[in-house]
Write an enzyme that holds these catalytic residues in place. Structure first.
Site, PDB file in Angstrom:
ATOM      1  N   TRP A 197       0.814  -1.132  -0.366  1.00 39.02           N
ATOM      2  CA  TRP A 197      -0.129  -0.191   0.031  1.00 39.02           C
ATOM      3  C   TRP A 197       0.585   1.604  -0.284  1.00 39.02           C
ATOM      4  O   TRP A 197       0.210   2.047  -0.839  1.00 39.02           O
ATOM      5  CB  TRP A 197      -1.067   0.164   0.915  1.00 39.02           C
ATOM      6  CG  TRP A 197      -2.100  -1.124   1.023  1.00 39.02           C
ATOM      7  CD1 TRP A 197      -1.677  -1.868   1.488  1.00 39.02           C
ATOM      8  CD2 TRP A 197      -3.124  -1.013  -0.026  1.00 39.02           C
ATOM      9  NE1 TRP A 197      -3.660  -2.916   0.755  1.00 39.02           N
ATOM     10  CE2 TRP A 197      -4.115  -2.152  -0.099  1.00 39.02           C
ATOM     11  CE3 TRP A 197      -3.874  -0.371  -1.091  1.00 39.02           C
ATOM     12  CZ2 TRP A 197      -4.705  -2.692  -0.938  1.00 39.02           C
ATOM     13  CZ3 TRP A 197      -4.440  -0.261  -1.764  1.00 39.02           C
ATOM     14  CH2 TRP A 197      -5.114  -1.890  -2.068  1.00 39.02           C
ATOM     15  N   ASP A 229      -1.355   6.320   6.886  1.00 38.58           N
ATOM     16  CA  ASP A 229      -3.100   4.986   6.578  1.00 38.58           C
ATOM     17  C   ASP A 229      -2.659   4.614   7.372  1.00 38.58           C
ATOM     18  O   ASP A 229      -1.892   3.338   7.453  1.00 38.58           O
ATOM     19  CB  ASP A 229      -2.008   4.580   5.424  1.00 38.58           C
ATOM     20  CG  ASP A 229      -3.199   4.078   4.712  1.00 38.58           C
ATOM     21  OD1 ASP A 229      -4.114   3.786   5.261  1.00 38.58           O
ATOM     22  OD2 ASP A 229      -3.677   3.174   3.287  1.00 38.58           O
ATOM     23  N   LYS A 262     -12.311  -2.044   7.954  1.00 38.38           N
ATOM     24  CA  LYS A 262     -11.755  -2.985   8.620  1.00 38.38           C
ATOM     25  C   LYS A 262     -12.437  -3.328   9.445  1.00 38.38           C
ATOM     26  O   LYS A 262     -13.080  -4.529   9.244  1.00 38.38           O
ATOM     27  CB  LYS A 262      -9.863  -2.939   8.445  1.00 38.38           C
ATOM     28  CG  LYS A 262      -9.852  -2.253   6.464  1.00 38.38           C
ATOM     29  CD  LYS A 262      -9.362  -3.319   5.804  1.00 38.38           C
ATOM     30  CE  LYS A 262      -8.564  -3.236   4.772  1.00 38.38           C
ATOM     31  NZ  LYS A 262      -8.478  -3.962   3.739  1.00 38.38           N
TER      32      LYS A 262
END
Lengths: 407, 407
Positions: free
Chosen positions: B118, B210, B235
């Site tokens: 990511w 993030d 999530k």
């Protein structure tokens, strides 16, 4: 758990009502999708179950509209407002690649048709993104107004001879239905002097339409003369959070390649239609629940409404019923329709004012007591707005028409 | 309607499981929100009901994290991938305004800490958007790698002395938990050589993190040393379709003003944090259902888990249980943990391989038969991944640990 839906008539402008059988099915899927023991929000977007959902939604959209094979259907995030930027960025990228051998890249015009609040916002966004990247540098584009209904305060649409398209615009943009103002371009089977003048658009110039509030409400006039059609789901199609983009495949281009050529605004990767198309709208995690409910609505429309013909017939009847009541009430002096030209009136968002000091409050209070909900006009224009999207029944519209007649 | 949830153990990496009591409440709200007779997806996003939902979500987030008053909480669309662009665009705009009197605007560096898939993607996006707007023009920024774990194939994290920050970067970016690779920076109460080295970041340089896959899983280490924290909901927080952005108020700037100064990439209005903040995340129609369910999850976490301390204790116990089983199995030679440094291991995404030809399929088939779901590793790296987000119970983790021990 109690699921009883009190009998209310919901005329919300969006997010808007959804068919009760769809919501009942979605409530089950929320806890246990198709017997998997997992709710639909708990499934990987790359699972075979979710792929079945999104592919089913696409197939039903293709069926309802007869979408030609040379168009892709994308499920994007960010709403119609995000698409103001995305359509511009992708088309400018495609044009830049077409002109990659030009010694100097000429600043392209972009032709906006401004007919209300939403097309005004789209035009403003194009002006922002066209700003030159440095003082003295050439701008990325030159957005201009090709036609406007602003002098009428957006209570009508331009007539055929009021359009002034430029010869080689990057694209032409219009908003088919102005949700706030209550105008809509005429239906496919009823062309008039207010129809969008496709025959005046110079050959080869892509036409972009914002169909957010009239999507899947009736056939799209001249579907195949559009390069891109965008629509937020939260009117006729599903919950908020997903936006459908139907894009002609020649506009699926590598925006990074275009950025390297220069002279176009930077394109966030999430806005690149090619990336979304190459990944079946699953480049990153999509809004799975809004897509799921939209898929259920499409199944419902195909099965219960006999496809687009049935949808159109119902929506025509609803609009005719309400406008007839309004015209009669206007003749009595109790209301005033905002859109004066009948041929420019929206089937989806019907805007009117209550005549007389203090009468609007009385109208809204009385409506509320009878179970009519969300009838207040948009805060920017005031008045009354009844939105008659797909999930609003003819019975609800008849009830409202009766209330207006008796008011 | 049948809502029975078969007893499955869902270890999905996201979209991920949600607490059953939350889904039961949401199923009711889907049809009839709070006795209004309208479902939550059918309410205007400007209704008092929806404002109550979104304001409640913000209040509970502020409570859980003790978010200081000089930060705004935004609910954005487009997922974490869209935020790769948005953080860059807003910070470059803020910096441009700070430097508005500079005769020449110096190209700023941007420091990326690359620790997995990511953060690699975030860095790649910054490189795209930094491209010069015309051949020969100066680029908008100079993204660089300040530290990376790539030589280890992202199976560990950089150590303190491996960071090389530039003196005056526009910002420093890191990804707290790498969902695909299974690394996570150490918990707030357990600093180690793998902790993020805030003390090495030059004064005044904004730090962006993030937190998508570890948001609301435990306290954030050095919360107030961050300028921006972004997190996709899907999530620990809610369904996919909404992304939380916690942004220090000095970064809420008018991007149009910055674009007029030049030398920054074009900023789509939807990406402008100031616009979202000024409108309470309701600039355009937000994804109302994902926000609603996230609000319910936050209520549940506050009420049922005794806030962040309780959440942390549960997640610590879950991670310790599974790693203990894996370490024991690794000693027996049946599995191999992907992340070799224990202090760099994620609590949320636990990655391992099954040792031996054909054994992985046997492991997955056996797991499926016992009701374990979505254990397959990300398609880019393979292997097994068990994600232990908030809605995964300690009982489910113990069952998986037992299966691993007996395999």
């Amino acid at each position: 758990m109690s699921f009883a839906r009190e009998q209310v008539h919901n005329f919300a402008a969006g997010p808007s009502p959804l068919p009760t059988p769809v919501l009942e099915k979605a409530a089950v899927g929320l806890l246990n999708y198709n017997g998997t023991g997992m709710g639909v929000c708990e499934l990987s977007h790359r699972s075979k179950e979710f792929k079945g959902i999104i592919e089913g939604a696409e197939a039903n959209l293709r069926k309802l509209y007869g979408v030609p094979d040379n168009y892709s259907i994308l499920f994007a995030q960010g709403g119609g407002t995000t698409q103001f930027a995305s359509v511009m960025l992708n088309i400018l990228a495609a044009r830049r690649i077409q002109h990659k051998d030009d010694k100097e890249y000429a600043v392209p015009t972009i032709d906006y048709v401004v007919t209300g609040s939403w097309s005004s916002k789209a035009y403003a966004e194009a002006q922002r993104l066209a700003l030159p990247p440095a003082p003295g540098a050439q701008p990325f584009a030159a957005p201009r107004i090709a036609a406007t209904a602003k002098p009428s305060k957006f209570t009508t649409l331009p007539k055929q001879d009021e359009y002034d398209f430029s010869a080689d615009a990057a694209y032409v943009y219009y908003c088919e239905n102005e949700t706030i103002n209550g105008t809509e371009f005429p239906a496919a089977d009823a062309p008039s002097e207010f129809s969008f003048p496709f025959d005046k658009v110079p050959a080869g110039v892509p036409v972009v339409a914002d169909y957010s509030s009239s999507f899947v409400s009736r056939p799209i006039a001249n579907f195949d003369k559009h390069a891109i059609i965008v629509a937020g789901a939260q009117k006729n199609l599903g919950p908020s959070g997903v936006t459908v983009v139907i894009v002609r495949n020649d506009l699926l281009v590598d925006t990074t390649e275009a950025m390297k050529l220069g002279n176009i605004p930077a394109v966030p990767i999430q806005s690149e239609y090619k990336t979304l198309a190459d990944n079946g709208s699953l480049y990153n995690t999509p809004p799975t629940f809004p897509i799921y409910v939209s898929a259920l609505v499409l199944e419902y429309l195909v099965a219960e409404r006999d496809g687009m013909k049935g949808i159109e017939a119902t929506n025509r009847a609803k609009a005719e019923t309400l406008y007839a009541a309004l015209d009669a009430a206007e003749a009595k002096g109790t209301v005033r329709c905002v859109v004066r030209e009948k041929l420019a009136r929206s089937w989806m968002n019907i805007t009117f004012e209550i005549v007389g000091e203090g009468k609007e409050k009385a109208f809204l209070d009385g409506a509320e007591a009878l179970g009519f909900r969300q009838l207040k006009g948009h805060r920017s224009v005031g008045g009354i707005r009844a939105s008659l999207y797909n999930a609003v029944t003819l019975e609800s519209v008849k009830a409202l028409a009766e209330y207006i007649s008796n008011f």
